[in-house]
Design a protein around this motif. Structure first.
Motif, PDB file in Angstrom:
ATOM      1  N   SER A 207     -36.825  19.357  -0.532  1.00 23.64           N
ATOM      2  CA  SER A 207     -36.102  20.672  -1.185  1.00 23.64           C
ATOM      3  C   SER A 207     -34.924  19.477  -2.363  1.00 23.64           C
ATOM      4  CB  SER A 207     -35.262  21.081  -0.194  1.00 23.64           C
ATOM      5  OG  SER A 207     -36.019  21.490   0.693  1.00 23.64           O
ATOM      6  N   ALA A 208     -34.212  20.295  -3.042  1.00 23.17           N
ATOM      7  CA  ALA A 208     -33.275  19.759  -3.604  1.00 23.17           C
ATOM      8  C   ALA A 208     -32.488  20.924  -3.890  1.00 23.17           C
ATOM      9  CB  ALA A 208     -33.875  20.026  -5.608  1.00 23.17           C
ATOM     10  N   ALA A 209     -31.536  20.569  -3.875  1.00 23.71           N
ATOM     11  CA  ALA A 209     -30.157  21.425  -4.185  1.00 23.71           C
ATOM     12  C   ALA A 209     -28.587  20.895  -4.546  1.00 23.71           C
ATOM     13  CB  ALA A 209     -29.611  21.385  -2.469  1.00 23.71           C
ATOM     14  N   VAL A 210     -27.302  21.687  -4.985  1.00 22.14           N
ATOM     15  CA  VAL A 210     -26.633  21.234  -5.279  1.00 22.14           C
ATOM     16  C   VAL A 210     -25.312  21.373  -4.737  1.00 22.14           C
ATOM     17  CG1 VAL A 210     -27.324  21.680  -7.377  1.00 22.14           C
ATOM     18  CG2 VAL A 210     -26.413  24.048  -6.228  1.00 22.14           C
ATOM     19  N   LEU A 211     -23.765  20.759  -4.847  1.00 20.00           N
ATOM     20  CA  LEU A 211     -23.049  21.420  -3.731  1.00 20.00           C
ATOM     21  C   LEU A 211     -22.368  22.923  -4.746  1.00 20.00           C
ATOM     22  CD1 LEU A 211     -21.087  20.249  -1.829  1.00 20.00           C
ATOM     23  CD2 LEU A 211     -19.934  18.819  -3.700  1.00 20.00           C
ATOM     24  N   GLU A 212     -21.783  23.363  -3.703  1.00 17.49           N
ATOM     25  CA  GLU A 212     -21.008  24.868  -3.640  1.00 17.49           C
ATOM     26  C   GLU A 212     -20.072  24.575  -2.759  1.00 17.49           C
ATOM     27  OE1 GLU A 212     -18.753  27.847  -5.104  1.00 17.49           O
ATOM     28  OE2 GLU A 212     -20.523  28.428  -3.722  1.00 17.49           O
ATOM     29  N   SER A 213     -18.303  24.527  -3.394  1.00 22.52           N
ATOM     30  CA  SER A 213     -17.757  24.536  -2.322  1.00 22.52           C
ATOM     31  C   SER A 213     -17.933  24.051  -0.848  1.00 22.52           C
ATOM     32  CB  SER A 213     -17.805  26.014  -1.587  1.00 22.52           C
ATOM     33  OG  SER A 213     -16.279  26.132  -1.353  1.00 22.52           O
ATOM     34  N   THR A 214     -18.112  24.512   0.153  1.00 27.73           N
ATOM     35  CA  THR A 214     -18.135  23.758   0.986  1.00 27.73           C
ATOM     36  C   THR A 214     -19.663  23.450   2.027  1.00 27.73           C
ATOM     37  OG1 THR A 214     -17.896  25.513   2.930  1.00 27.73           O
ATOM     38  CG2 THR A 214     -16.025  23.948   2.534  1.00 27.73           C
ATOM     39  N   ASP A 215     -20.318  23.975   0.707  1.00 24.22           N
ATOM     40  CA  ASP A 215     -22.058  24.416   1.410  1.00 24.22           C
ATOM     41  C   ASP A 215     -22.655  23.280   0.135  1.00 24.22           C
ATOM     42  OD1 ASP A 215     -21.642  25.783   3.420  1.00 24.22           O
ATOM     43  OD2 ASP A 215     -21.298  27.643   2.482  1.00 24.22           O
ATOM     44  N   ILE A 216     -23.788  23.414   0.539  1.00 27.89           N
ATOM     45  CA  ILE A 216     -25.247  23.028  -0.142  1.00 27.89           C
ATOM     46  C   ILE A 216     -25.802  24.607  -0.712  1.00 27.89           C
ATOM     47  CG2 ILE A 216     -26.029  20.778   0.486  1.00 27.89           C
ATOM     48  CD1 ILE A 216     -28.405  21.063   1.507  1.00 27.89           C
ATOM     49  N   VAL A 217     -26.716  24.803  -1.646  1.00 25.38           N
ATOM     50  CA  VAL A 217     -27.138  25.313  -1.925  1.00 25.38           C
ATOM     51  C   VAL A 217     -28.369  25.403  -2.919  1.00 25.38           C
ATOM     52  CG1 VAL A 217     -27.562  27.648  -3.498  1.00 25.38           C
ATOM     53  CG2 VAL A 217     -25.158  27.018  -2.324  1.00 25.38           C
ATOM     54  N   TYR A 218     -29.941  25.402  -1.580  1.00 22.73           N
ATOM     55  CA  TYR A 218     -30.655  25.125  -2.336  1.00 22.73           C
ATOM     56  C   TYR A 218     -31.624  25.950  -3.710  1.00 22.73           C
ATOM     57  CZ  TYR A 218     -32.587  23.437   2.715  1.00 22.73           C
ATOM     58  OH  TYR A 218     -32.597  22.349   2.639  1.00 22.73           O
ATOM     59  N   VAL A 219     -31.599  24.682  -4.492  1.00 19.40           N
ATOM     60  CA  VAL A 219     -32.487  25.551  -6.009  1.00 19.40           C
ATOM     61  C   VAL A 219     -34.267  25.271  -5.900  1.00 19.40           C
ATOM     62  CG1 VAL A 219     -30.650  24.922  -6.931  1.00 19.40           C
ATOM     63  CG2 VAL A 219     -31.809  22.849  -7.018  1.00 19.40           C
ATOM     64  N   LEU A 220     -35.020  24.568  -5.191  1.00 20.55           N
ATOM     65  CA  LEU A 220     -36.037  23.926  -4.840  1.00 20.55           C
ATOM     66  C   LEU A 220     -36.582  23.608  -3.663  1.00 20.55           C
ATOM     67  CD1 LEU A 220     -38.340  23.986  -7.406  1.00 20.55           C
ATOM     68  CD2 LEU A 220     -38.369  22.402  -8.115  1.00 20.55           C
ATOM     69  N   ARG A 221     -38.192  24.324  -3.788  1.00 25.36           N
ATOM     70  CA  ARG A 221     -38.083  23.866  -2.227  1.00 25.36           C
ATOM     71  C   ARG A 221     -39.698  23.657  -2.544  1.00 25.36           C
ATOM     72  NH1 ARG A 221     -36.880  22.796   3.060  1.00 25.36           N
ATOM     73  NH2 ARG A 221     -38.484  23.716   4.685  1.00 25.36           N
ATOM     74  N   VAL A 222     -39.851  22.367  -1.725  1.00 24.62           N
ATOM     75  CA  VAL A 222     -41.798  22.555  -1.312  1.00 24.62           C
ATOM     76  C   VAL A 222     -42.029  21.967  -0.206  1.00 24.62           C
ATOM     77  CG1 VAL A 222     -43.924  21.338  -2.306  1.00 24.62           C
ATOM     78  CG2 VAL A 222     -41.858  21.723  -3.444  1.00 24.62           C
ATOM     79  N   SER A 223     -42.252  22.902   0.927  1.00 22.93           N
ATOM     80  CA  SER A 223     -42.526  23.132   1.799  1.00 22.93           C
ATOM     81  C   SER A 223     -44.134  22.407   2.481  1.00 22.93           C
ATOM     82  CB  SER A 223     -42.239  24.196   3.230  1.00 22.93           C
ATOM     83  OG  SER A 223     -42.874  25.474   2.660  1.00 22.93           O
TER      84      SER A 223
END
Length: 267
Positions: free
Chosen positions: A114-130
């Motif tokens: 997965s790829a994620a970015v930081l938003e406030s106190t969370d990470i937000v997933y921007v891409l996922r290959v499962s």
């Protein structure tokens, strides 16, 4: 009184640079979640901090625009709300370039990425290959997880000044999600410092029992971390040692490849 004045100073006030009605509309949208996918008018008002009249106006506006639907009692978001998230993704073409790299990584290691970015106190997933379902909750683009106990979260925090990291951790709802979760801020800071020094971060079963994850930074042309890339798997299938020794080189190579793509797009 000083505390009240300080809090008021930090709260945006209506004016030429702040549209309060728009901000309230976003709060209504954010009130919907996996825990509250359907809500009554009263529930929306309570969760968004608005009056019933204010929440009703916004819901009816969203209903007219097609972002919300109702059966007469309960309101819920429609798939059209995804347009707002896709607007971000389409404005960041790097994710279109990153996906083949992540697919190659997943094919090589046979674990999810997965790829994620930081938003406030969370990470937000921007891409996922499962490859497998590895968590009790479903993860996809737009999913949020706490930064303090995730490998991508700590990797993203590793690029921020310590004062800012402390502020983010202080605002986080730190709690023992498993028996392995670090809940002392100084202990979490130590792990973030280690991630900063070594250039990668492994988290062993702190978010969910049995879940192991290792992350690496995705950097821009200036060398700043703009996102994080991870590999995640189940402890009963892939141990932390195997992930660190056998999969980390492939992860770092993929993160560096995406970073080069990002730099070339901005060149």
């Amino acid at each position: 009184m000083a505390t009240t004045q300080s809090a008021a100073a930090k709260t945006p006030q209506p004016g030429d640079s702040y549209v309060q009605s728009f901000a309230r509309g976003l709060e209504v949208i954010r009130s919907f979640s996996a825990q509250a996918p359907q809500q009554t008018l009263t529930e929306v008002a309570a969760r968004s901090g608005l009056t019933r009249a204010g929440a009703r106006r916004i819901l009816l506006t969203l209903l007219t625009l097609g972002y919300v639907e109702t059966d007469g009692k309960y309101f819920s978001l429609t798939p059209r709300i995804l347009d707002l998230g896709f607007a971000y993704l389409s404005s960041m073409p790097i994710w279109n370039l990153a996906e083949p790299v992540m697919e190659g990584l997943v094919e090589q290691i046979k674990e999810s990425s997965s790829a994620a970015v930081l938003e406030s106190t969370d990470i937000v997933y921007v891409l996922r290959v499962s490859t497998h379902k590895i968590m009790s909750i479903s993860l996809g683009v737009g999913s949020r997880l706490p930064a303090y106990c995730t490998s991508m979260g700590r990797m993203l925090l590793a690029d921020a000044p310590q004062a800012q990291v402390r502020k983010i951790l202080a605002a986080s709802k730190i709690q023992p999600l498993t028996r392995h979760t670090l809940t002392d801020i100084d202990d979490v800071l130590a792990q973030i410092d280690q991630a900063r020094r070594q250039g990668w971060c492994l988290v062993n079963q702190e978010l969910e029992e049995g879940l192991i994850s290792i992350a690496a930074p995705i950097t821009n042309q200036a060398g700043r971390t703009v996102a994080a890339l991870n590999i995640s798997g189940q402890a009963n299938r892939t141990s932390a040692r195997v992930m660190q020794d056998s999969m980390r080189p492939a992860l770092l190579e993929a993160a560096q490849a995406i970073s080069r793509l990002l730099s070339s797009r901005r060149a």
